[in-house]
Write a protein that holds these residues in place. Structure first.
Motif: not given
Length: 578
Positions: A262, A264-266, A268, A280, A297-300, A312, A314
């Motif tokens: 990961i 980044s994620q929102t 955190t 996940l 959300t998270a960018e993988i 992504t 979601t």
């Protein structure tokens, strides 16, 4: 009889003159005979027409100018088109190529020149007709394609001018990558494995063509193509999941071992991913709250060690019927009125009921049971000096679930008459200043007393209203009436409690001190100050000899001679609080 010395020289001179004439005639006859013997005869020149192949070599013979009736002397080219194409031998009349580049059929199919000779009766024209020969030129080829093409895929064709044939690859890097059609110059993929961006981002080849003077270069630039893919991931879960709950797995295509992370994620810290499988999971259930984070959300990142792709994740959080309440900070000025609204507790849910279960100080607050609006129940408790911070604990229930939260109320300190601030005791606050300007009277452990000042002088200190004491004092000092031992002299030079802008109050300013004398005296005593009573000087002048007094025991306003009697004085200063 001849005189030897006179007749003989005359005879000799005459003989010499005759000899000179004779020699001159002989010389003229000789020169004339020589000219007649050397003069060549005139000749005629013949035009020259020649046909030859284009692209000769410099110095190559084109032809020779022919003559009739004798030999020509000193051949020369008087003009030619194009200029500089030909040279001529001046003795023989032989024409040769001077600039081979001008013998090009496509630009100069015909070359002409005018030739003359010194003894020629005419000039002649030289006409050279060029034959078009088979010339081949070719352009370098540069193409860009995606990596991993198929064998036989066409890369492009060598572009030529002329009748080109026999195309041959003489060198290529990497070896064996490309084939070429010897008849058409079409290039194709021979070894698809060589067309790999990671190992060969650029491939090159050298191609020769029969009848072409120079070889050409082929450059194939590869575009990097992702060879692993990862699909975006979307899932819906109910809010308030458990720690470690599985959300799903990121789906990928690719060869070899893949690594998941990961980036980044929102918000955190909500999710974790298995680095090997892409699974996940929940790591902070508190963040899976519909009211605060309805979408997470998270960018993988997915990599095979060479290439990297991303996807992504979601997570749509489903709203569940629940009760929540947040600790809420509130703020209000001290000294409100009963019923004034303080703020509303932040809570969520349906059909909620609010109840105060604890408060400090007791009895300070009331709450609207339906809305959670908090209000003042006992205004006397909202005093910054005694309760700067207040608290109410509130329970929130929907009949099934109940939670509690705190409402923390901080009071703003408001300037008040009787407070010790700004070097003294506040006795007046300007009602037009939004509680930010006013006057204080000094707190001191010593008395200020003496005469008012000089007499017999009009100082202009006639102001009586609140706000005129400072200008009165300045007028008295500037008029020279701050005499030694006077209250004006003492106060105008006073430096007390960190301030040096004290002045003698006007009549109305002294009256305002009397109005608030009880609280002023209480604060003065509490802060180590001396109390004074009876009549006090004001800065308000009656005339040249008298000034106003105010009795701080009775409030009576009077007057006295400026330099005849001794009375107390109260130093005053103005303050601002912006």
């Amino acid at each position: 009889m001849k005189n030897y010395f006179t007749d003989k020289p005359k005879t000799m001179i005459k003989q010499i003159q005759n000899l000179k004439i004779y020699l001159a005639l002989v010389l003229l006859i000789a020169v004339g005979c020589n000219k007649d013997d050397d003069q060549p005869s005139s000749v005629n020149l013949q035009n020259l027409e020649v046909s030859m192949d284009e692209n000769p070599s410099n110095g190559e013979t084109v032809g020779t100018i022919q003559t009739t009736e004798g030999a020509a002397i000193n051949f020369s080219i008087s003009s030619q088109s194009p200029s500089g194409a030909l040279s001529i031998d001046s003795a023989s009349g032989e024409l040769t190529v001077a600039n081979a580049s001008l013998f090009d059929f496509e630009t100069n199919p015909t070359i002409t020149a005018i030739v003359t000779a010194d003894n020629a009766e005419n000039s002649v024209t030289v006409t050279i007709t060029l034959n078009n020969t088979n010339e081949v030129t070719a352009q370098n080829l540069a193409v860009t394609i995606d990596e991993n093409p198929t064998i036989g895929q066409v890369l492009g064709s060598i572009q030529t001018m002329g009748n080109a044939s026999v195309f041959t690859i003489t060198a290529q890097s990497p070896a064996g990558a490309m084939d070429i059609d010897s008849a058409t110059g079409e290039l194709t993929v021979a070894d698809a494995a060589a067309f790999n961006f990671e190992t060969n981002p650029t491939l090159t080849a050298t191609v020769t063509i029969e009848d072409a003077q120079n070889p050409v270069t082929v450059t194939v630039t590869l575009t990097d193509v992702l060879e692993i893919t990862a699909q975006d991931f979307t899932v819906a879960v109910d809010e308030n999941p458990t720690d470690g709950q599985v959300l799903g797995t990121v789906q990928t295509n690719g060869n070899g071992t893949l690594d998941f992370s990961i980036t980044s994620q929102t918000p955190t810290g909500a999710m974790a991913i298995n680095a090997t499988t892409g699974e996940l999971t929940v790591i902070d259930p508190n963040l899976f709250d519909f009211e605060t984070n309805p979408v997470i959300t998270a960018e993988i990142s997915v990599t095979d060690g060479v290439e990297t792709t991303s996807s992504t994740a979601t997570v749509n959080v489903n709203d569940v019927d629940e009760v929540s309440a947040q600790n809420t900070d509130m703020n209000i000025d001290e000294n409100p009125s009963n019923g004034d609204v303080i703020g509303t507790l932040q809570a969520s849910g349906s059909n909620l009921t609010y109840t105060i279960t604890f408060q400090n100080p007791a009895g300070a607050f009331a709450i609207n049971q339906s809305t959670g609006e908090l209000s003042v129940a006992d205004e006397t408790l909202f005093d910054f000096e005694t309760n700067p911070n207040m608290l109410a604990t509130i329970s929130v229930s929907n009949g099934i679930q109940m939670v509690s939260a705190n409402a923390m109320v901080s009071l703003n300190d408001v300037n008040e008459v009787g407070e010790y601030k700004y070097g003294g005791v506040i006795f007046w606050i300007d009602p037009a200043s939004n509680n930010s300007e006013g006057l204080v009277v000094a707190v001191s452990n010593q008395f200020y007393s003496g005469t008012w000042g000089c007499t017999g002088t009009v100082t202009g200190a006639t102001g009586t209203a609140i706000g005129t004491g400072s200008s009165n004092t300045a007028a008295i000092v500037s008029s020279g009436c701050g005499t030694s031992g006077s209250v004006i002299e003492q106060i105008a030079n006073l430096d007390l409690n960190g301030y040096d802008d004290w002045f003698l109050p006007s009549e109305d300013e002294l009256t305002e001190i009397y109005t608030n004398i009880s609280i002023v005296n209480t604060t003065t005593t509490a802060n180590g100050g001396q109390l004074t009573y009876q009549f006090h000087w004001s800065s308000t002048e009656i005339n040249t000899t008298a000034a106003r007094l105010v009795n701080l025991t009775t409030g009576v306003v009077g007057g006295s001679g400026k330099d005849g009697n001794i009375y107390f004085a109260k130093p005053v200063r103005a303050w601002t609080d912006f």
